[in-house]
Every structure is written in structure tokens, then in C-alpha cells.
Design an enzyme around this catalytic site. Structure first.
Site, PDB file in Angstrom:
ATOM      1  N   ASP A   7       7.590  -8.914  10.884  1.00 26.33           N
ATOM      2  CA  ASP A   7       7.654 -10.377  10.922  1.00 26.33           C
ATOM      3  C   ASP A   7       6.877 -10.860  12.141  1.00 26.33           C
ATOM      4  O   ASP A   7       7.356 -10.777  13.269  1.00 26.33           O
ATOM      5  CB  ASP A   7       9.117 -10.827  11.005  1.00 26.33           C
ATOM      6  CG  ASP A   7       9.263 -12.328  10.849  1.00 26.33           C
ATOM      7  OD1 ASP A   7       8.231 -13.013  10.722  1.00 26.33           O
ATOM      8  OD2 ASP A   7      10.411 -12.815  10.858  1.00 26.33           O
ATOM      9  N   SER A  54       0.825  -1.218   0.000  1.00 24.58           N
ATOM     10  CA  SER A  54       0.000   0.000   0.000  1.00 24.58           C
ATOM     11  C   SER A  54       0.854   1.260   0.000  1.00 24.58           C
ATOM     12  O   SER A  54       2.021   1.231   0.387  1.00 24.58           O
ATOM     13  CB  SER A  54      -0.929   0.078   1.210  1.00 24.58           C
ATOM     14  OG  SER A  54      -1.769  -1.043   1.291  1.00 24.58           O
TER      15      SER A  54
END
Length: 797
Positions: A322, A250
């Protein structure tokens, strides 16, 4: 002859009757945008004005009535989409599409989203405002399920409509959280590469953070506080068969008053999601005496993930942190029911599930769990070999308050109330972008972050038995990256690496600096931004990196080996400004050459399967420029030619020649005919579009489109041997919210508001979207009423 005429007349009458019947049947399946209906549970009459693009503007006396009406109108346009997305986490796609989706169902069931949902719902306060409004929304959906027509997809699959519940809302959010994760594509692959080839090869990949690239800068005012290969292959197979889109990346930026022409905040946001039909967002404007939002909703989720009102606006991008790790477990040599930990042997937990399969008997399967999560061995043939691999995912580990966060940000009155809701987002990791009418701009990276021991990399399969590669602690939200009213007067995110507040790097799968560099370059250069120039920036198709990369690589070409025509074209490439316009041929040669360079560099060591897997990762996008600039390294030499040691120069020259030959074969010898519009196309696929005879009725497109991967107008694709770039993901909406003229803020959807192929709003925005156009997000009631295309009134029963 008379008898023949009579027979023909009878046949003609029958054909006419069938045609009339078919016409009436199709008409009965269309969404109903006008008239009067009763809605059980409604306390007051509620009115829905549909504008010319089918977007509902809902006016109600209270929030419960507004959300009840939202549920109904959302369902009549998107029930098929709601049905599919709620089935993913529960492993119920095979029930619709047959045994081809078994592997996908097994994989998602093993993630434990459905179990986590059940635990979350059991702990909910059913009297909370969040739950009450969610239930009102569900009541609206279920009223349509009971009384509305079945979508045509239900007829074609033989499905019956069924009620929706809180469980479906949470399972949808869980699916969204998983598609944001990137570790499932990357960690096992990198581990295999390291095990097969060694650390030298890993060191020549863009695995770790590059401090020379553009990072997102943090800013806080002083004293201000703030609340293995087989694994990868199976995951790709499971995700490739999903009939609904995945979240990819995005852009967003929020410009402070000091840098705008009218002295008011402007917010821009274009979340990048896999293209599908229907598109992912459902727009709706809700207005009550105490609540108003113009928002973008996921199928089956009541609260908008992107929204604005007259006081504040917010958008999202993927954080790319992560939050999913793999652990190698050790099974007891004499008792296969136990696995090793630092404190002794523990029992595997065994979970058995049953999957219904269309036109076949149900399939039962069992998988194991450890303290880290599901062991993927044996789940749809995901892992071979003796070493159990468990998946540890943040979303299912800790208490789930994501829906409370969505309620909180959609009901916040100011920046303080907004920020207070953000720590409740533990996963997926999101960059939350904020701007308001008072002039505040802010960015927060929201996720439950954790600290690992020094020297432990989460990019590889970790040791699950030693206890030495476990998280040390969870970070407090105040240690998350953020910037609030920074002195450079804007915030932005392009899924790139954030700087640190906690004095440590935040492990992640960040995208390269390309878009970030261009966004910063454009924002820094201008102090009089307005709605029009911001909208134009969202459509920017200039790469900030590729021209410099080409300039460097061209230096390596041996001009004595080039034809006169090639020399002319090389000069053209030298002068390329990096723009991806439809009639330009420079992008076509650049990407053909890039693919061949990647193939000639990596495939000899990795093999075809692992090379194709790497092409699907965010790591590959970072590798292109970073790796090409590496003058020497292990990857350049072709291991299949032991008597020759290839260099970067050899690979570049070979790749350019192969690209030239392939383009000549495809489009002829004239380079001016190698235009970008011939290779870069966008089609919005519906699940039924895979059937060729149904494709033209359900799919939208294909269209030639400008833009490319990792430019601001990020219409991305995966490299393959075809040399054609079928766009797979891109802006799922483009929104520009201007607080100097809030009622004339603008937006666009990729196809249309409705997911019903018989609705006039199924694809009525597609041409405007492809042309870079926008339409108004109306909030003025008088304008809405006078320009409404239709009106639907709900009365209490």
C-alpha cells in the site's frame, strides 16, 4: 459502345493505379528490417540481426552505440505505443481521441507525475552513465522520428511525430508506478461501505491479512545484512478509458541447483498485464565487448525491466504494498483557502492546467493541493460533497531514483551489485526475482515502506487534520521482506502476502493464496526440475482452492430440490480436479454460480454501482473463497426482504438454480455443451479496434483460451451479468531461463514483436502463445547470424 469501352478501360486503369498507389503506400509504412542506414552520433558501425520473430540482436562496439540502435529499431516497431504512453502523465490523450478522454487527462494531471518528473530531471547528473545511455536511446528514437515513416495511426488521428526527451522516459515510469497501485480502487469504496453499513459488514470482508493462508517466507542467513464511492467511480471511469494496458499481477519462481536436474538455477517469470495490441514488452538482445543483455523493454524506456545474460537473470512481479493513501481534509469555515493541520491552518495550493482537445477548444481546470497531495474534489467531478479528500502517493513524495535502479540491475555483475541497486526503487512496489550461474537464488520486496501508528488502517480514508494518522517512519531497506538462498531451495512470488522481517505486517492489496498455494505444492513435490517441466508448470491451469470450495458448498444444496440431471452434474462437480481446460463444463457452472452468489450476497446492501466497483478490486478475489466459507454473517441476509432472514444455505441454493437457468438459456439443456471455450475468450484490443469497421485490422483475436483467474496460467476476467468471461489480463510473456543451457532459454509474447499492423511480426506469436508454445531466446552469435531473417546495418553519419 466503343465510348463505353473506353470509359470502362479508363476507370479500370484508375482503379489499378489507385490499388498500386495504395500498395506502395502500405509498403512504405512497414518497418525496415534490412539494408543500410546512417545513425547520427554513432561512433562505430553497428549491426542488427533480426530473427524469425523480428527480435533485434544488436552488436556494437560500445554501449552508447548499442542503445542508440535500440532506440531506432524500438521506435520503428512501437512508435505509436511510445506516443500514447508518454501522453498519459501529461494529460494529452484528449488531443488524440477528443473530449471523451478529458476526465482521464484531468485525473492523471492531478497526480503530479509530470511535476515530479520536472523536479527529478532538474536534479539529475547529466554526465552520469545512466543519463548518457538514456540520451543515446532517445537519439535513436528521434532519428526515426525525423527520417522514418509515420505509423498509420498518426495518419488516422492527424498527429505529427515529435521528438522524445528524458521527460518522456520518467513520465512513462510514473504511469507504470500508478497502475501498480490498488488503493485508488479500494480505499474510498471501503470507507463508504463502513460509513453506510457499519463495522460488522467490514469485518465480514477479506480486508485484512489472513494468517491461515500461504504467505511468502523470508530468509536471511544469520549475520548477513542487506544493503468514498464517488472517488472510486471516477477512478474506474478514468482508467477504463485508457488506451494502453495496466499492470495487474504476476508469477515468478527461481529454483536453486539442489532442486534441478542439471544442478543449475532455473528462473521462471510471467508478469500479468492488461492485454492490448501491441503487447507491452519489446524484446531486444544487446551485445558489446563490455555489456550483454537479453531484455524486455517498456515503450520509451531504455533499460530492460526483465532480462538475463550468461551470469544472472532477473524478473519482476507486483509487490502489492500500500503506497497510496487518502486523507480527509478540513477546510476553514470562514476562509475556504485554508485547511486544518495539527499545527494550525495552512493555505491550499492551487494548480491550473490546460488540456488540448481534438476538434475542440482547449479546456482549463484548477485543482487544490494539501501537504498530502492533490485534493480530488472537483477534478472531473470525482468527488461530491463538502469533505475534501487528498491523495498521498509515495511515488511523488520522495526523490525518484527508479531509472538509476533499472540501470544498476541491468549492469550488475553479481548478486551483491544487483542488490545494491534495489533500495533506489521507492515506487512502484516490486518483487524482484533473481538467479545466477553461481547457484544463487533470491527475492526482494522493493519499495519505500513505512510504519503507521498502531490501530491505524490504511485501507480507509484517514484523518488529515489531526496529525495522528501520519506515517511514523520510513523503513530501512534491510527491513523489507526478502529471501536469499533459503534452505527450501527456491523463491517465488504470486502477489500474495509476504511474511514480516520488521515484526509488523506490511499493509497491501495482496492477491489470494490460490496461485501461491499451487506453486508451493508443485515446487515442494519435485527435485529434478528442468526447462521443459518448468515451462509446463507455467501453463498449469489447476486451481488449488476451487475444488475444496465446491465440495463445501455442495453440502449445502438441498438434493430434494434438484432434478435428476442436476444431481448427475453435482456429482461431476464433486469429482472436479480444478482444471480449466477448454472442453470442460465444470468451470463454466462454477463461475456462473460464483457470480450469482456474489450478487445475491453483496448487491442488496451495496447497490448496483458499488457492487460492480467491488468486482473490479483485488479484495473481491480474496473474498470469494474466504466469504463463501463463512457460515454466518451480515452479508447473507437480503435487506430487501425484511420479513425473511436468508442464510448461507439459501443463498447457495438460489445461486446454483439461477446459474443453471442462465446456462440453459444460453447453451441449451445439455450440460455437456456448457464448455469453457464458449465463454472464456481472449482478444488483444488496439485503441482503433473500438471502431467496428477497423477491429479486424487492428485487434488480434478473439480466441478461446484455457486457464482462468488465480491459476498459474492466470488469464483473468471481471465478473459481470453476461456470464461470459472476456479475458482482460494475463501473462505478458512467459520466460524460462535455464543456466544449464543459457543459449536455449525460452520465451513467448502474446501477439508479436511489432506494433505496426503492416509488419509480418504484428501477430505471428499469437497462435503459439494460445497453444502454450515457446520460442528460443537466442544468444549464440553464430546461430543468430546463420539463421537471421534480415540484417540492418547502421553506419556513423
Amino acid at each position: 459502345m466503343k465510348k463505353l469501352k473506353k470509359v470502362l478501360l479508363v476507370l479500370a486503369g484508375l482503379v489499378l493505379l489507385i490499388a498500386i498507389g495504395l500498395f506502395l503506400f502500405v509498403q512504405s509504412l512497414k518497418p525496415d528490417y534490412s539494408g543500410k542506414k546512417t545513425l547520427p552520433g554513432l561512433s562505430n558501425e553497428t549491426t542488427v540481426f533480426f530473427d524469425q520473430y523480428g527480435i533485434p540482436h544488436i552488436y556494437a562496439e560500445n554501449e552508447a552505440d548499442a542503445f542508440r540502435a535500440l532506440g531506432y529499431v524500438h521506435a520503428q516497431d512501437r512508435l505509436w505505443q511510445m506516443e500514447l504512453i508518454r501522453r498519459v502523465a501529461k494529460g494529452k490523450l484528449s488531443e488524440v481521441f477528443g473530449s471523451d478522454l478529458l476526465e482521464t487527462d484531468k485525473f492523471f494531471l492531478s497526480l503530479g507525475i509530470d511535476e515530479h518528473t520536472a523536479q527529478t530531471i532538474a536534479e539529475l547528473d547529466m554526465e552520469s552513465d545512466m543519463v548518457k545511455l538514456s540520451q543515446a536511446y532517445l537519439d535513436g528514437i528521434n532519428t526515426f522520428v525525423d527520417n522514418g515513416p509515420k505509423p498509420v495511426e498518426f495518419y488516422l488521428t492527424g498527429l505529427e511525430k515529435e521528438h522524445f526527451s528524458l521527460e518522456d522516459i520518467y513520465n512513462t515510469v510514473g504511469y507504470m508506478a500508478f497502475t501498480f497501485a490498488q488503493a485508488h480502487k479500494t480505499d474510498p469504496l471501503l470507507t463508504n461501505i463502513r460509513n453506510q453499513l457499519g463495522e460488522e459488514y467490514i469485518n465480514d470482508l477479506a480486508v485484512y491479512s489472513d494468517t491461515s493462508t500461504v504467505w511468502i517466507k523470508n530468509f536471511r542467513e544469520p549475520g548477513v545484512d542487506s544493503i468514498s464511492s464517488t472517488v472510486t467511480a471516477s477512478v474506474f471511469r478514468a482508467l477504463d478509458k485508457l488506451p494502453i494496458p495496466q499492470f495487474e499481477g504476476s508469477n515468478s519462481w527461481v529454483i536453486a541447483p539442489e532442486k534441478t536436474k542439471n544442478g543449475k538455477v532455473i528462473l521462471a517469470n510471467d508478469p500479468h498485464i492488461g492485454f492490448a495490441q501491441p503487447s507491452v514488452w519489446y524484446e531486444a538482445h544487446l551485445s558489446t565487448p563490455t555489456y550483454e543483455k537479453y531484455g524486455y523493454h517498456l515503450a520509451g524506456v531504455p533499460f530492460p525491466l526483465l532480462a538475463h545474460d550468461r551470469n544472472l537473470a532477473y524478473g519482476l512481479t507486483m509487490f502489492q504494498n500500500d503506497d497510496l493513501n487518502f486523507y480527509g481534509e478540513v477546510t476553514h469555515t470562514s476562509d475556504s483557502t485554508k485547511y486544518k493541520t495539527e499545527e494550525g491552518w495552512l493555505d491550499y495550493e492551487y494548480v491550473t492546467k490546460e488540456i488540448k482537445v481534438k476538434d475542440a477548444e482547449p479546456v482549463s481546470f484548477t485543482y487544490k493541493k494539501t501537504r498530502h497531495g492533490p485534493v480530488l474534489n472537483g477534478i472531473a467531478k470525482q468527488i461530491t460533497g463538502d469533505g475534501p479528500i487528498a491523495m498521498d502517493w509515495m511515488y511523488t513524495k520522495i526523490r525518484n531514483e527508479v531509472m538509476h535502479a533499472l540501470y544498476g540491475i541491468s549492469h550488475a555483475a553479481d548478486i551483491n551489485g544487483f542488490e545494491e541497486a534495489l533500495p533506489k526503487i521507492h515506487a512502484p512496489g516490486l518483487n524482484v526475482m533473481y538467479g545466477d550461474a553461481k547457484g544463487n537464488v533470491a527475492w526482494w520486496a522493493t519499495a519505500k515502506l513505512f510504519q503507521m501508528p498502531d490501530s491505524v488502517s490504511t485501507k480507509f480514508v484517514l484523518n488529515g487534520a489531526s496529525g495522528e494518522e501520519e506515517p511514523i517512519r520510513y523503513l530501512d531497506f534491510s527491513e523489507n521482506p526478502s529471501a536469499i538462498n533459503p534452505p527450501w531451495h527456491y523463491v517465488y512470488s504470486a502477489n500474495n502476502q509476504p511474511d514480516s522481517i520488521a515484526g509488523m505486517l506490511y499493509p497491501g492489496y495482496y492477491l489470494p493464496e490460490n496461485r501461491a498455494k499451487r506453486i508451493v505444492q508443485l515446487l515442494d513435490a519435485k527435485d529434478d526440475w528442468d526447462k521443459e517441466s518448468t515451462a509446463e508448470m507455467a501453463l498449469d491451469v489447476t486451481s488449488s482452492v476451487n475444488p475444496d470450495l465446491i465440495t463445501e458448498l455442495i453440502k449445502l444444496l438441498d438434493v430434494s430440490n434438484l432434478s435428476e440431471e442436476q444431481l448427475i452434474y453435482v456429482d461431476s462437480l464433486k469429482n472436479w480436479d480444478g482444471r480449466y481446460s477448454l472442453k470442460s463444463s465444470n468451470p463454466t457452472l462454477f463461475h456462473r454460480s460464483t457470480y450469482h452468489m456474489l450478487k445475491n450476497t453483496l448487491e442488496d446492501e451495496l447497490g448496483e454501482e458499488q457492487f460492480n466497483q467491488l468486482l473490479s478490486t483485488h479484495l473481491l478475489k480474496r473474498q470469494i473463497a474466504w466469504g463463501a466459507k463463512m457460515k454466518s454473517g451480515k452479508w447473507w441476509d437480503n435487506v430487501n426482504t425484511p420479513d425473511i432472514v436468508e442464510t448461507r444455505d439459501d443463498v447457495v441454493l438460489k445461486s446454483f438454480a439461477e446459474a443453471w437457468i442462465s446456462l440453459t438459456n444460453d447453451f441449451g439443456p445439455d450440460p455437456s455443451q456448457w464448455t469453457w471455450d464458449k465463454v472464456h475468450t481472449l482478444e488483444h484490443p488496439h485503441p482503433f479496434g473500438k471502431v467496428e469497421s477497423l477491429r479486424k485490422y487492428f485487434n488480434v483475436g478473439p480466441y478461446p483460451v484455457n486457464g482462468s483467474q488465480e491459476v498459474i496460467n492466470n488469464l483473468t476476467f471481471q465478473y459481470d451479468s453476461t456470464g461470459y468471461y472476456k479475458v482482460s489480463s494475463g501473462p505478458s510473456t512467459r520466460r524460462i531461463v535455464d543456466f544449464s543451457d543459457i543459449e536455449n532459454s525460452i520465451s513467448i509474447l502474446p501477439t508479436g514483436q511489432s506494433g505496426n499492423p503492416f509488419s509480418k511480426h504484428y501477430k505471428d506469436q499469437a497462435e503459439l502463445y494460445n497453444d502454450g508454445g515457446y520460442r528460443k531466446m537466442m544468444m549464440n552469435r553464430q546461430e543468430i547470424e546463420t539463421t537471421a531473417e534480415s540484417v540492418l546495418k547502421f553506419a556513423k553519419k
